[in-house]
Design an enzyme around this catalytic site. Structure first.
Site, mmCIF file in Angstrom:
data_model
loop_
_atom_site.group_PDB
_atom_site.id
_atom_site.type_symbol
_atom_site.label_atom_id
_atom_site.label_comp_id
_atom_site.label_asym_id
_atom_site.label_seq_id
_atom_site.Cartn_x
_atom_site.Cartn_y
_atom_site.Cartn_z
ATOM 1 N N ASP A 39 0.811 -1.226 0.000
ATOM 2 C CA ASP A 39 0.000 0.000 0.000
ATOM 3 C C ASP A 39 0.839 1.268 0.000
ATOM 4 O OD1 ASP A 39 1.017 -0.097 2.531
ATOM 5 O OD2 ASP A 39 -0.890 0.177 3.577
ATOM 6 N N GLY A 40 2.157 1.126 -0.106
ATOM 7 C CA GLY A 40 3.036 2.291 -0.178
ATOM 8 C C GLY A 40 3.668 2.703 1.132
ATOM 9 N N ARG A 98 12.637 25.995 3.920
ATOM 10 C CA ARG A 98 12.317 27.318 3.385
ATOM 11 C C ARG A 98 11.192 28.024 4.136
ATOM 12 N NH1 ARG A 98 12.825 26.234 -3.080
ATOM 13 N NH2 ARG A 98 12.273 24.109 -2.493
ATOM 14 N N GLN A 99 10.442 27.280 4.939
ATOM 15 C CA GLN A 99 9.457 27.928 5.813
ATOM 16 C C GLN A 99 10.000 27.886 7.234
ATOM 17 O OE1 GLN A 99 5.538 26.031 4.455
ATOM 18 N NE2 GLN A 99 4.925 28.124 4.869
ATOM 19 N N LYS A 195 16.971 42.284 -5.615
ATOM 20 C CA LYS A 195 15.770 41.776 -6.292
ATOM 21 C C LYS A 195 14.605 41.754 -5.321
ATOM 22 C CE LYS A 195 16.580 36.919 -5.186
ATOM 23 N NZ LYS A 195 17.019 35.600 -5.628
ATOM 24 N N ARG A 197 10.860 39.482 -4.598
ATOM 25 C CA ARG A 197 10.189 38.215 -4.905
ATOM 26 C C ARG A 197 8.691 38.389 -4.642
ATOM 27 N NH1 ARG A 197 12.358 33.197 -5.405
ATOM 28 N NH2 ARG A 197 14.340 33.821 -4.478
ATOM 29 N N ASP A 225 16.784 25.936 -7.308
ATOM 30 C CA ASP A 225 15.510 25.221 -7.385
ATOM 31 C C ASP A 225 15.028 25.214 -8.838
ATOM 32 O OD1 ASP A 225 13.089 24.024 -7.008
ATOM 33 O OD2 ASP A 225 12.339 25.416 -5.515
ATOM 34 N N GLY A 228 15.099 29.807 -12.323
ATOM 35 C CA GLY A 228 14.632 31.032 -12.968
ATOM 36 C C GLY A 228 15.373 32.270 -12.507
#
EC number: 2.7.6.1
Length: 316
Positions: A39-40, A98-99, A195, A197, A225, A228
């Site tokens: 079932d994973g 990142r949080q 910059k 975001r 990541d 870009g």
């Protein structure tokens, strides 16, 4: 390299790195079944005696992030129940980093703290990681955290290249400390990309602080990541007269179409480490080159077991 009483196990996140580390330690990789039930659900069985041993689990929590994180948790529990003397979670790439705060009191989770709590409850007694996205994450733990740096590996490669008229570029204001340290060690100037975001994974280059015309520019960051922001930065640097633009980053997250984006960009080369295994498209990209962290990790494992200083590895 002395490795008495030390054992290394790994899940499915980065087995090649684990194999390289134990080769440097001159020990076999710990035997464990890390698979799935029908079932994973994660299935773990430790297949050799670990009683009284100092065990390191080498497992980056990269994509598939949740699977790799759950493997780590279940491995910790299995080793704890098998009477390992001490368990160190070696997480070269620490996912969910990142949080790490609630910006402007937004209704968001601090997921880095959630993961820290999970690791401690599972039974981890020490965490070893590399180039944490935010240094303050170390304070989310009530156990020792060793955050080591890939900078010696990246610096050695840069010095071998011996670029003339070199300029270190920080990709944003938040990365200035890291970039300034590299520039100081290389004895070169520093430039900063200013910059903003507007939303996650979207950044607009605003201005470049510093003179880049005719310079060989090295953009230093902890991770790539989507690529870009990095590609946009390289384009702006070339438009401002940069001779060549290279990127040196620790963690090759390279999600989505990052490899194709890099291949079509103004970047001359992207140098990363093996904290995360390269996806097939990234491995085939002629602009991406990978350096090994195995010698550094092996030395750090040994120092932890001996009780030797880790900070001295990075003193310069």
């Amino acid at each position: 390299m002395s490795s008495e009483g030390l054992m290394v196990f790994t899940g499915n996140a980065n087995p090649k790195l684990a194999e390289a580390v134990v080769k440097h330690l001159n020990i076999p990789l710990g035997k464990a079944l890390v698979g799935r039930f029908s079932d994973g659900e994660v299935q773990v069985e430790i297949q050799e005696n670990v009683r009284g041993k100092h065990v390191f689990i080498l497992q980056s929590t990269c994509a598939p992030t949740n699977d790799n994180l759950m493997e780590l948790m279940v491995m910790v529990d299995a080793l704890k129940r098998a009477s390992a003397r001490r368990i160190t979670a070696a997480i070269p790439y620490f996912g969910y980093a990142r949080q790490d705060r609630r910006p402007r009191s937004a209704r968001v989770a601090i997921s880095a703290k959630v993961v820290a709590n999970m690791l401690e409850v599972a039974g981890v007694e020490r965490v070893l990681t590399m180039d944490l996205h935010a240094d303050q994450i170390q304070g989310f733990f009530d156990i020792p955290v060793d955050n080591i740096y890939a900078s010696p590996i990246l610096l050695e490669d840069l010095r071998k290249k011996n670029y003339d008229n070199l300029l270190v570029v920080s990709p944003d204001v938040g990365g200035v400390v890291r970039a300034r340290a590299l520039a100081k060690q290389l004895g070169v100037d520093l430039a900063i990309i200013d910059k903003r975001r507007p939303k996650a994974n979207v950044a607009e280059v605003m201005n470049i602080i510093g003179e880049v015309e005719g310079r060989n520019c090295v953009i230093m960051d902890d991770m790539i990541d989507t690529g870009g922001t990095l590609c946009k930065a390289a384009q702006v640097l070339k438009e401002r007269g940069a001779k060549q633009v290279f990127s040196y980053c620790t963690h090759p997250v390279l999600s989505g179409g990052a490899a194709a984006r890099i291949a079509d960009s103004a970047l001359d080369e992207v140098v990363v480490t093996d904290t995360i295994p390269l996806r097939d498209d990234a491995a085939q990209c002629g602009k991406i080159r990978q350096l090994s962290t195995a010698p550094l990790l092996a030395e750090t494992f040994t120092r932890i077991v001996r009780g030797d200083s880790i900070m001295s590895l990075f003193a310069e």
